[in-house]
Enzyme design. Structure first.
Site, mmCIF file in Angstrom:
data_model
loop_
_atom_site.group_PDB
_atom_site.id
_atom_site.type_symbol
_atom_site.label_atom_id
_atom_site.label_comp_id
_atom_site.label_asym_id
_atom_site.label_seq_id
_atom_site.Cartn_x
_atom_site.Cartn_y
_atom_site.Cartn_z
ATOM 1 C CE1 TYR A 99 -3.645 2.624 0.925
ATOM 2 C CE2 TYR A 99 -1.820 3.621 2.113
ATOM 3 C CZ TYR A 99 -3.078 3.712 1.567
ATOM 4 O OH TYR A 99 -3.768 4.893 1.641
ATOM 5 C CD GLU B 145 -6.186 4.597 -0.780
ATOM 6 O OE1 GLU B 145 -6.295 4.855 0.419
ATOM 7 O OE2 GLU B 145 -7.121 4.184 -1.478
#
Ligand code: GDP
Ligand code: MN
Length: 396
Positions: free
Chosen positions: A118, A206
């Site tokens: 991530y 993101e």
């Protein structure tokens, strides 16, 4: 402003962030050509078909499919395009899929297993800094990781005046356990991502998952970007990426009338001048036993046109049982606002719900008089407590 994954990736590519090869399909007739194009660009039969909606969790909802060949890819495209995709983020009604992204499969086998990370860059309002968040637990729900294993998320704060420093990018890449070629690529990736974030005035970028492929390349396999609405005026190219079909239709209409409107789930509509007063009015509605149906700031000049536009938007919401108008006459005079309310009311015709108008400030008494003498189903109040009691009355 939210944008689609394929649009986000087009921004990333400009800054040298590595992404899988891919192209968009807007209708099924393009599917065959686009799939073949992706296959020939990647040199593999396998392609991934991805629904483009403004919500995450598409994989879980069946909006991301790996196809082994052209035939299967066509079948997935046919199934997903036009479907009502329900994901953990869309609510039960789901979102209609208008576009697909066809991409090369980057999870090919090799010396190592592909690994998902991530990587997020966002604005940290508490520290007035930019924060890079990274985790080895990629591919899944980062909120869940944050809740259950917060130690698995590393954070690095960046002073926007100084910018991202080399040691910081390396620190984050090290924390993910990257080595050798993937470390080098990872550092480059973080740099490029930071540049994309700052240059496009994003509030969030993101990448989940950021992928380490089986041959140690680092790629953005997914991408979610939020752009700062207030900075769009200096990014004509990005402003064009707006997809109104993804936005709340009430909010789109409000924006066109220059109203600051946010749709909520309650039953008391409100129209207020000034964001702070609007927030306080929502509190008053709650304290009177109602639930605000919206946030609506009509701005400084509450004139008949804006009041009418506000009325129309609020009335489109079938949940609205009453409307509270709360205007402070500072620059704008209350009698003018009152005339505006009466005029707007007459223009719209029969308004099926009670309206309470609270006017305070310059010419408040005159304003109340105009409302009371209008003969319309409108009640005036001068004191806020009085307005709250009247909301309570109509809600009972
Ligand atoms: P999201 O569910 O909306 O976040 O969509 P993602 O783009 O993150 O896709 C969901 C999942 O699909 C990823 O976590 C991957 O596991 C998988 N996926 C994405 N791209 C590929 C690919 O190229 N090949 C394979 N096999 N899986 C992929
Ligand atoms: Mn994802």
């Amino acid at each position: 402003m939210n944008i689609h994954e394929y649009q986000g990736k087009s921004i990333l590519r400009k800054y040298g962030v590595a992404t899988p090869a891919g192209h968009v399909i807007e209708n099924l007739s393009q599917a065959k050509d686009i799939i073949k194009k992706v296959q020939s660009e990647s040199g593999s039969e396998k392609v991934v078909v991805k629904a483009q909606i403004h919500a995450g969790g598409r994989g879980k909802g069946g909006g991301v499919k790996l196809a082994d060949n052209l035939e299967q890819a066509l079948e997935y495209a046919d199934n997903i395009l036009g479907m009502q995709l329900v994901t953990p983020q869309t609510g039960d009604e789901g979102k209609k899929v208008h576009k697909l992204l066809v991409e090369e499969n980057v999870y090919y086998p090799g010396e190592e297993e592909p690994k998902e990370f991530y990587m997020g860059i966002l604005l940290d309002r508490n520290t007035s800094k930019i924060v890079i968040m990274a985790s080895t637990e990629g591919g899944m729900d980062i909120e869940e990781v944050a809740e259950k294993t917060p130690e698995k998320i590393v954070k690095e704060w960046i002073d926007p005046r100084v910018g991202l420093q080399a040691f910081q990018a390396r620190k984050v890449a090290f924390a993910l356990g990257l080595k050798g070629k993937s470390l080098k690529e990872g550092v480059k990736f973080i740099y490029a991502l930071y540049k994309a974030y700052t240059d496009s005035d994003a509030t969030m970028v993101e990448i989940n998952p950021m992928l380490k492929t089986s041959d140690s390349r680092i790629l953005a396999a997914d991408c979610k970007i939020d752009l700062d609405d207030n900075a769009l005026y200096r990014h004509a190219d990005l402003a064009e990426m707006r997809d109104v079909t993804e936005e709340d239709p009430f909010e789109v209409e409000a924006k066109e009338s220059d109203l600051n409107y946010v749709k909520l789930d309650g039953n008391v509509g409100c129209m207020v001048n000034g964001a702070g007063l609007a927030m306080a009015t929502m509190d008053i509605i709650k304290l009177s036993g109602g639930e605000p149906a919206n946030f609506l700031d009509v701005g400084g000049g509450a004139n008949p046109k804006t009041v009418e536009a506000g009325f129309r938007i609020i009335l489109k919401d079938p949940n609205v049982k009453a409307i509270l108008i709360n205007i402070f006459g500072g620059i704008v005079r209350c009698d003018r606002v009152a005339k505006g309310v009466v005029e707007a009311y007459k223009n719209i015709g029969d308004i099926p719900v009670p309206i309470i108008v609270r006017l305070q400030g310059t010419n408040a008494e005159e304003g109340a008089k105009i409302i009371d003498e209008s003969g319309l189903k409108v009640t005036s109040a001068i004191v806020l407590k009085d307005a709250a009691d009247k909301v309570k009355e109509v809600m009972a």
